[in-house]
Design a protein around this motif. Structure first.
Motif, short mmCIF file in Angstrom:
data_model
loop_
_atom_site.label_atom_id
_atom_site.label_comp_id
_atom_site.label_asym_id
_atom_site.label_seq_id
_atom_site.Cartn_x
_atom_site.Cartn_y
_atom_site.Cartn_z
N LEU A 3 -24.32 6.28 -18.81
CA LEU A 3 -23.15 5.44 -19.05
C LEU A 3 -22.18 5.53 -17.89
N LEU A 4 -21.99 6.75 -17.36
CA LEU A 4 -21.08 6.93 -16.22
C LEU A 4 -21.59 6.15 -15.01
N ALA A 54 -21.09 2.47 -15.46
CA ALA A 54 -19.69 2.07 -15.29
C ALA A 54 -19.34 1.98 -13.82
N MET A 55 -19.94 2.88 -13.00
CA MET A 55 -19.71 2.80 -11.56
C MET A 55 -20.35 1.54 -10.98
N GLU A 71 -20.87 -1.16 -12.33
CA GLU A 71 -20.17 -2.35 -12.80
C GLU A 71 -19.06 -2.76 -11.84
N THR A 72 -18.59 -1.81 -11.02
CA THR A 72 -17.37 -2.02 -10.24
C THR A 72 -17.41 -3.30 -9.40
N ILE A 85 -16.76 -6.23 -11.39
CA ILE A 85 -15.36 -6.31 -11.79
C ILE A 85 -14.51 -6.87 -10.64
N TYR A 86 -14.83 -6.46 -9.41
CA TYR A 86 -14.07 -6.99 -8.28
C TYR A 86 -14.24 -8.51 -8.20
N LEU A 121 -14.84 -10.46 -10.64
CA LEU A 121 -14.08 -11.03 -11.76
C LEU A 121 -12.61 -11.15 -11.39
N LEU A 122 -12.09 -10.11 -10.69
CA LEU A 122 -10.69 -10.16 -10.25
C LEU A 122 -10.47 -11.34 -9.31
N PHE A 153 -10.29 -14.43 -11.35
CA PHE A 153 -8.98 -14.57 -12.00
C PHE A 153 -7.95 -15.05 -11.01
#
Lengths: 93, 242
Positions: A68-69, A72-73, A75-76, A79-80, A82-83, A86
């Motif tokens: 999971l850890l 999550a890394m 995924e970063t 996420i960028y 996605l930012l 936005f």
């Protein structure tokens, strides 16, 4: 082809809604393309975790938390993107 | 009379200052106040609590939390875990409560980029502090030209990117959850009563917990990277000697 181009050049208006549309297109492309990498990475991590669990079922708890850890890394980068999406949708005008 | 008027104006400006804040900063203030009060009450309880008694209720939860974080710190940081564990516990409590605050109808504080970058800067300061503390200023600055001076810009960028990567990761995760929940509520209307709870479980509780874990782990790993390698191992024997 030529008639299509001249048609587009005559009808297109380079106004604010045109810019907005391109910004939304860019947002979609950003998330769509950047989603490929994290997806592959997360799938790879999950597959390796499944392999490790098959080899050592008693260590399942630790393997799950490490997986999971790591996911999550991974995924970063998504996420960028996605930012950026936005920013394109809400900030670009 | 003049003084009173001044006082009145100041009060009004404070009120308008509060009302002009963004919702996530408002919820940051409220969460901090609530956490301080709750922790004060718990610390009073802890004073009365005697060690032979069986722990129960909130003391059991706290014991579990602090024991877990101590173990994790011993594994990554080693000898000096006592210097860093309190910071990790503080960050963990605040981040977890902040991340799940969407459940209570607040805007999560971590959905504001200023809060998360601020947390990242706190960690950055600690990393630099431990770098200087363990190697001295000269040794710390030497670390920037590690293989050879050509690597200086790369090392500098890598160092400065740390707080931004920490903050933006948290920000993006929580913001995406908030935006998706807002979209679902606006699209489904009353049907959201059925659909929303499992999604809240995922986006608020699960994602919030994982992001708290990631932030704390990364903080510990970055700090451990600045400490000398022979200090990174922790032997249980040392505690018995103490």
């Amino acid at each position: 082809m030529r008639t299509l181009l001249t048609f587009l050049a005559e009808t297109l208006e380079f106004n604010s809604s045109f810019v907005k549309g391109l910004a939304c297109l860019g947002a979609g492309l950003a998330v769509g393309i950047a989603g490929i990498g994290p997806a592959i990475g997360q799938g790879f991590a999950a597959g390796k975790a499944a392999e490790a669990t098959g080899r050592q079922p008693e260590a399942m708890k630790q393997i799950r938390s490490v997986m999971l850890l790591g996911q999550a890394m991974a995924e970063t980068t998504g996420i960028y993107a996605l930012l950026i999406a936005f920013l394109l949708i809400f900030v670009a005008k | 009379m003049k003084m009173m008027m001044n006082h009145n104006i100041q009060f009004l400006s404070f009120k308008s200052f509060y009302l002009n804040l963004s919702p996530s900063i408002k919820s940051t203030i409220w969460i901090t106040i609530v956490l301080v009060i709750v922790l004060l009450i718990v610390s009073k309880k802890l004073n009365k609590y005697d060690e032979n008694q069986e722990p129960k209720g909130i003391i059991l939860i706290l014991e579990w939390l602090i024991d877990g974080i101590n173990t994790a710190c011993k594994e990554t940081i080693g000898k000096r875990y006592r210097a860093i564990a309190p910071y990790i516990v503080t960050i963990a409590i605040f981040l977890f409560v902040a991340n799940i605050s969407g459940l209570f109808g607040l805007t999560p504080p971590t959905a504001s980029v200023s809060v998360t970058i601020c947390l990242g800067l706190m960690t950055f300061t600690l990393i630099q502090f431990f770098g200087i503390h363990s190697q001295g200023i000269k040794g710390h600055l030497k670390g920037f030209i590690d293989p050879n001076p050509l690597f200086l810009p790369i090392n500098l960028i890598g160092e400065i990117a740390t707080p931004f990567s920490l903050g933006l990761r948290l920000f993006g995760n929580i913001l995406s959850g908030t935006v998706i929940m807002a979209l679902i509520y606006s699209v489904l209307g009353y049907a959201a009563i059925i659909v929303a709870p499992p999604l809240h479980c995922y986006f608020d509780i699960f994602s919030g917990f994982i992001q708290t874990l990631v932030f704390c782990t990364l903080t510990m790993v970055f700090i451990a990277g600045k400490l000398p390698e022979d200090e990174l191992e922790y032997f249980e024997k040392e505690e018995t000697i103490e």
